[in-house]
Design a protein around this motif. Structure first.
Motif, PDB file in Angstrom:
ATOM      1  N   PHE A   1       0.830  -1.202   0.000  1.00  0.00           N
ATOM      2  CA  PHE A   1       0.000   0.000   0.000  1.00  0.00           C
ATOM      3  C   PHE A   1       0.870   1.259   0.000  1.00  0.00           C
ATOM      4  CE2 PHE A   1       0.417  -2.223   3.983  1.00  0.00           C
ATOM      5  CZ  PHE A   1       1.035  -1.294   4.806  1.00  0.00           C
ATOM      6  N   HIS A   2       0.216   2.422  -0.095  1.00  0.00           N
ATOM      7  CA  HIS A   2       0.913   3.696  -0.277  1.00  0.00           C
ATOM      8  C   HIS A   2       0.735   4.596   0.949  1.00  0.00           C
ATOM      9  CE1 HIS A   2       1.694   3.241  -4.667  1.00  0.00           C
ATOM     10  NE2 HIS A   2       0.607   2.471  -4.599  1.00  0.00           N
ATOM     11  N   LEU A   3       1.742   4.621   1.810  1.00  0.00           N
ATOM     12  CA  LEU A   3       1.699   5.519   2.963  1.00  0.00           C
ATOM     13  C   LEU A   3       2.252   6.902   2.635  1.00  0.00           C
ATOM     14  CD1 LEU A   3       2.966   3.090   5.757  1.00  0.00           C
ATOM     15  CD2 LEU A   3       0.600   3.665   5.179  1.00  0.00           C
ATOM     16  N   GLU A   4       2.898   7.023   1.502  1.00  0.00           N
ATOM     17  CA  GLU A   4       3.502   8.298   1.099  1.00  0.00           C
ATOM     18  C   GLU A   4       2.517   9.239   0.407  1.00  0.00           C
ATOM     19  OE1 GLU A   4       3.384   6.173  -2.789  1.00  0.00           O
ATOM     20  OE2 GLU A   4       3.489   5.622  -0.675  1.00  0.00           O
TER      21      GLU A   4
ATOM     22  N   SER B   1       2.258   9.896   8.788  1.00  0.00           N
ATOM     23  CA  SER B   1       2.897   9.676  10.085  1.00  0.00           C
ATOM     24  C   SER B   1       3.387   8.236  10.215  1.00  0.00           C
ATOM     25  CB  SER B   1       1.923   9.989  11.228  1.00  0.00           C
ATOM     26  OG  SER B   1       1.606  11.365  11.258  1.00  0.00           O
ATOM     27  N   LEU B   2       2.598   7.292   9.699  1.00  0.00           N
ATOM     28  CA  LEU B   2       3.022   5.898   9.721  1.00  0.00           C
ATOM     29  C   LEU B   2       4.241   5.695   8.821  1.00  0.00           C
ATOM     30  CD1 LEU B   2       2.689   2.993  10.603  1.00  0.00           C
ATOM     31  CD2 LEU B   2       0.829   2.740   8.931  1.00  0.00           C
TER      32      LEU B   2
ATOM     33  N   GLU C   1      -6.993  14.568   7.546  1.00  0.00           N
ATOM     34  CA  GLU C   1      -6.564  13.737   8.670  1.00  0.00           C
ATOM     35  C   GLU C   1      -6.132  12.342   8.220  1.00  0.00           C
ATOM     36  OE1 GLU C   1      -9.348  15.476   8.539  1.00  0.00           O
ATOM     37  OE2 GLU C   1      -9.023  17.004  10.094  1.00  0.00           O
ATOM     38  N   ARG C   2      -6.750  11.842   7.164  1.00  0.00           N
ATOM     39  CA  ARG C   2      -6.390  10.509   6.676  1.00  0.00           C
ATOM     40  C   ARG C   2      -4.987  10.525   6.063  1.00  0.00           C
ATOM     41  NH1 ARG C   2     -11.114   7.264   3.932  1.00  0.00           N
ATOM     42  NH2 ARG C   2     -11.731   7.250   6.136  1.00  0.00           N
TER      43      ARG C   2
END
Length: 232
Positions: free
Chosen positions: A172-175, A217-218, A210-211
């Motif tokens: 998945f894409h946290l960036e 942050s993760l 916020e999402r």
């Protein structure tokens, strides 16, 4: 310190990773395979980030550079350097290290939760029990030998893995930022055809700030973990 990243298409860049690296004091360089990219010298890299892309790791006939990229990934992992793979990047790591990559039973596109898979050992990165993250993938993979499974979702079991203490693959894409989400929608809109795990363009782009802050942050936590392992 020098961070290097592999980019496969113009619209999938570093996103929130770039400001984190700059703040941490890294110089950033890149191999852009869509623009006759040149591979760096492993000895001059402290951290490698392998980004996503719409192609398959198995498309070596159409994209001959995939074979060289996978060889480079194997070599830099063998050298003990920290490596982070995102979506296609995670699939490239898995394949380079002996895992098979193949179509998942469903595509997963949009904002969906992942669940942590319990693992032992304090040296392994630990995800929170559940987090809603951004997905855009159709393939999945078998874990290579020695890899530790870190996260899963209802749509795709293999969502994250660890190899050793310095390699992390994320399906998945946290960036993702609002700008990068719009870019991938604009360039891959044809994939938004409806399905249990495919959200509409409106659903994807209406996510609250916020999402994005939560996933960024993760991502920062993961980068801090990999950064701490440099030179150890």
């Amino acid at each position: 310190m020098r961070a290097h990243y592999f980019q496969h298409v113009p619209f999938e860049g570093l996103g929130s990773i770039e400001p984190w690296l700059l703040h941490a004091g890294y110089e950033i360089s890149a191999t852009k395979f869509f623009d006759a990219g040149v591979l760096p010298e492993i000895e001059k890299i402290d951290l490698l980030v392998v980004m996503g892309g719409p192609m398959s790791v198995n498309d070596e006939r159409e994209y001959p550079w995939l074979a060289k990229e996978k060889e480079f990934i194997r070599n830099i992992i063998a050298a003990g350097k920290p490596v982070l793979g995102i979506c296609l990047g995670a699939q490239l790591i898995a394949n380079a290290m002996g895992g098979e990559v193949f179509p998942n039973s469903v595509k997963e596109i949009g904002w969906f939760p992942i669940e942590a898979v319990s693992s032992s050992g304090n040296s392994i990165f630990q995800f929170l029990h559940e987090a809603v993250v951004f997905h855009w993938h159709g393939d999945t993979f078998n874990l290579p030998g020695g890899a530790v499974h870190l996260a899963k979702s209802k749509g795709c079991i293999k969502q994250a893995f660890h190899i050793g203490t310095n390699v992390i693959g994320l399906q998945f894409h946290l960036e993702t930022t609002p700008v990068s989400a719009k870019a991938i929608v604009d360039n891959c809109r044809n994939e938004l055809v409806g399905g249990e795990f495919i959200q509409s363009e409106k659903e994807i782009l209406s996510a609250p700030q916020e999402r994005y802050s939560s996933i960024n942050s993760l991502m920062a936590r993961i980068l801090e973990y990999l950064h701490a392992g440099i030179g150890t």
